[in-house]
Design a protein around this motif. Structure first.
Motif, PDB file in Angstrom:
ATOM      1  N   SER A  87      13.940   3.840  -2.291  1.00 35.11           N
ATOM      2  CA  SER A  87      14.941   4.782  -2.814  1.00 35.11           C
ATOM      3  C   SER A  87      14.418   6.221  -2.881  1.00 35.11           C
ATOM      4  N   SER A  88      13.201   6.440  -2.394  1.00 35.28           N
ATOM      5  CA  SER A  88      12.595   7.764  -2.477  1.00 35.28           C
ATOM      6  C   SER A  88      13.217   8.740  -1.485  1.00 35.28           C
ATOM      7  N   LEU A  89      13.080  10.038  -1.774  1.00 36.18           N
ATOM      8  CA  LEU A  89      13.530  11.091  -0.863  1.00 36.18           C
ATOM      9  C   LEU A  89      12.651  11.188   0.374  1.00 36.18           C
ATOM     10  N   PHE A  90      11.403  10.740   0.260  1.00 29.61           N
ATOM     11  CA  PHE A  90      10.395  11.067   1.256  1.00 29.61           C
ATOM     12  C   PHE A  90      10.273  10.001   2.342  1.00 29.61           C
ATOM     13  N   ALA A  91      10.342  10.462   3.595  1.00 25.54           N
ATOM     14  CA  ALA A  91      10.243   9.560   4.741  1.00 25.54           C
ATOM     15  C   ALA A  91       8.882   8.873   4.784  1.00 25.54           C
ATOM     16  N   LEU A  92       7.829   9.609   4.424  1.00 24.08           N
ATOM     17  CA  LEU A  92       6.488   9.040   4.445  1.00 24.08           C
ATOM     18  C   LEU A  92       6.353   7.911   3.427  1.00 24.08           C
ATOM     19  N   THR A  93       6.999   8.067   2.295  1.00 15.66           N
ATOM     20  CA  THR A  93       6.975   7.029   1.264  1.00 15.66           C
ATOM     21  C   THR A  93       7.815   5.823   1.690  1.00 15.66           C
ATOM     22  N   LYS A  94       8.989   6.090   2.255  1.00 15.68           N
ATOM     23  CA  LYS A  94       9.853   5.005   2.734  1.00 15.68           C
ATOM     24  C   LYS A  94       9.174   4.199   3.829  1.00 15.68           C
ATOM     25  N   ARG A  95       8.359   4.864   4.632  1.00 14.18           N
ATOM     26  CA  ARG A  95       7.700   4.171   5.745  1.00 14.18           C
ATOM     27  C   ARG A  95       6.796   3.048   5.243  1.00 14.18           C
ATOM     28  N   VAL A  96       6.132   3.255   4.110  1.00 14.17           N
ATOM     29  CA  VAL A  96       5.265   2.218   3.543  1.00 14.17           C
ATOM     30  C   VAL A  96       6.091   0.970   3.243  1.00 14.17           C
ATOM     31  N   GLU A  97       7.274   1.178   2.697  1.00 13.46           N
ATOM     32  CA  GLU A  97       8.161   0.037   2.400  1.00 13.46           C
ATOM     33  C   GLU A  97       8.659  -0.636   3.679  1.00 13.46           C
ATOM     34  N   ASP A  98       8.971   0.191   4.682  1.00 13.25           N
ATOM     35  CA  ASP A  98       9.513  -0.344   5.935  1.00 13.25           C
ATOM     36  C   ASP A  98       8.480  -1.130   6.736  1.00 13.25           C
ATOM     37  N   GLU A  99       7.250  -0.644   6.760  1.00  8.80           N
ATOM     38  CA  GLU A  99       6.239  -1.184   7.675  1.00  8.80           C
ATOM     39  C   GLU A  99       5.433  -2.351   7.097  1.00  8.80           C
ATOM     40  N   TYR A 100       5.320  -2.435   5.773  1.00  9.77           N
ATOM     41  CA  TYR A 100       4.376  -3.397   5.201  1.00  9.77           C
ATOM     42  C   TYR A 100       5.028  -4.256   4.117  1.00  9.77           C
ATOM     43  N   THR A 101       4.801  -5.559   4.233  1.00  7.14           N
ATOM     44  CA  THR A 101       5.299  -6.484   3.209  1.00  7.14           C
ATOM     45  C   THR A 101       4.232  -6.773   2.163  1.00  7.14           C
ATOM     46  N   GLN A 102       3.014  -6.412   2.465  1.00  4.04           N
ATOM     47  CA  GLN A 102       1.943  -6.504   1.469  1.00  4.04           C
ATOM     48  C   GLN A 102       0.988  -5.330   1.665  1.00  4.04           C
ATOM     49  N   TRP A 103       0.286  -4.995   0.580  1.00  4.09           N
ATOM     50  CA  TRP A 103      -0.621  -3.851   0.635  1.00  4.09           C
ATOM     51  C   TRP A 103      -2.039  -4.343   0.368  1.00  4.09           C
ATOM     52  N   ASN A 104      -2.841  -4.307   1.426  1.00  4.53           N
ATOM     53  CA  ASN A 104      -4.231  -4.738   1.325  1.00  4.53           C
ATOM     54  C   ASN A 104      -5.107  -3.759   2.101  1.00  4.53           C
ATOM     55  N   GLU A 105      -6.391  -4.042   2.177  1.00  4.29           N
ATOM     56  CA  GLU A 105      -7.319  -3.109   2.822  1.00  4.29           C
ATOM     57  C   GLU A 105      -6.968  -2.894   4.290  1.00  4.29           C
TER      58      GLU A 105
END
Length: 358
Positions: free
Chosen positions: A317-335
């Motif tokens: 729901s963020s304004l920022f494309a860079l922030t949205k990309r993290v949600e779009d590209e990754y289902t989990q956040w690891n190293e």
């Protein structure tokens, strides 16, 4: 006791000698330029203040209308002890009263520009100039100031703005991301500044070509950016936001104001991780550039140490494309995924901070 007395006598004789030299200098100015003794005294005092005459000129004899002083060689690195530096004697011949006042005006002008180059808010600068000088201040870079001082005197306003842009890009690659030796960089800037000052045929393209020796290659820049960590502190907080906003602008063409307090930096892998974040084995990833996104303050306030699935909903729901990309590209956040994301950011950075189009 005898040694102390001798030392005091030597110091006294030296002070008398310096006072006599100052009076002689003022008299020579008065006679050589036909100005009053008061004017000559003001000029002599100004010369001592600016050129540090006295101890630096003890071994030289003043001739009528001359100023003589010693200066550190321009190629000496910062921080080197004065006792180990190479000094050069500089002589300036004053032929008329007009020469004296022209010199003083020039000194004052250079001093004003020098101070302005450290102050992006100075009234001397327009919006574009201020933007680049602000960048240099944020980077903590002072090495190019002598070159910029020379360029301001010689270049047109448009070329000077382009040079500021070039220096900003070089500084980001070399100093901020590369963390390379600033002493070697300063030597290059000083040589180029000297060339600008002493040569008639130096233009922006020549200067750009000379500066390419301190322009970090795309390959090296990408490798350094991919591994870069920045701890959030006073200066770095603004720097991290600058990096994220610059890439955001590259993606969307939207420019966000660094000073806007509606937006803040969010750690994806949180600063104080709980049991939801056992996929990370090393806390060093907390400070990696790829672990930062920008969020609206109201959303960042509520996100806390939530797990990545909960964060993804907010990121979407963020304004920022860079922030949205993290949600779009990754289902989990690891190293592994953090590294992939930072590698992708590094590819964008090559285009954002590049000299080709300047």
């Amino acid at each position: 006791m005898i040694e102390n007395t001798v030392a005091r006598n030597c110091q006294f004789e030296k002070r008398i000698s310096l006072r006599d030299s100052s009076e002689t200098f003022a008299n020579l100015i008065s006679i050589g330029t036909s100005c009053s003794k008061f004017e000559a005294g003001v000029i002599a005092e100004k010369a001592h203040e600016v050129f540090r005459l006295g101890p630096y000129g003890d071994d030289s004899t003043l001739q009528p209308g001359q100023m003589i002083w010693k200066a550190i060689d321009a190629l000496e690195p910062p921080g080197k002890p004065l006792s180990e530096c190479i000094f050069k004697t500089i002589r300036l011949k004053i032929k008329s009263k007009q020469d004296v006042f022209d010199l003083i005006r020039k000194i004052d002008s250079h001093a004003d520009i020098y101070m302005a180059l450290k102050n992006p808010g100075d009234e001397l600068w327009d919006k574009n100039e201020s933007k680049y000088i602000q960048s240099l201040k944020m980077f903590g870079v002072t090495q190019p100031i002598s070159m910029l001082l020379a360029a301001h005197q010689k270049f047109s306003k448009s070329d000077f703005v382009k040079l500021l842009n070039i220096v900003s890009v070089i500084s980001f690659r070399y100093n901020v991301i590369g963390g390379l030796n600033p002493n070697e960089q300063e030597k290059v800037y000083n040589k180029v500044g000297l060339k600008i000052s002493t040569s008639e045929n130096v233009n922006l393209q020549i200067v750009k070509k000379l500066l390419m020796q301190i322009y970090v290659s795309d390959e090296s820049f990408k490798a350094s950016f991919s591994q870069k960590s920045l701890k959030i502190n006073g200066r770095n907080k603004k720097l991290i936001k600058y990096i994220l906003f610059s890439i955001e602008r590259h993606l969307t063409s939207i420019a966000y104001d660094l000073e806007n307090d509606k937006y803040s930096i969010e750690h994806i892998f949180p600063e104080n991780p709980n049991e939801n974040w056992d996929c990370f084995n090393d806390d060093q990833f907390i400070e990696r550039i790829g672990n930062y996104v920008v969020l609206e303050v109201s959303k960042n306030r509520d996100i806390g140490n939530k797990d990545f699935n909960a964060k993804r909903i907010i990121y979407k729901s963020s304004l920022f494309a860079l922030t949205k990309r993290v949600e779009d590209e990754y289902t989990q956040w690891n190293e592994s995924n953090l590294q992939k994301h930072q590698d992708w950011m590094a590819k964008q950075a090559i285009t954002v901070w590049k000299l080709n189009n300047i």
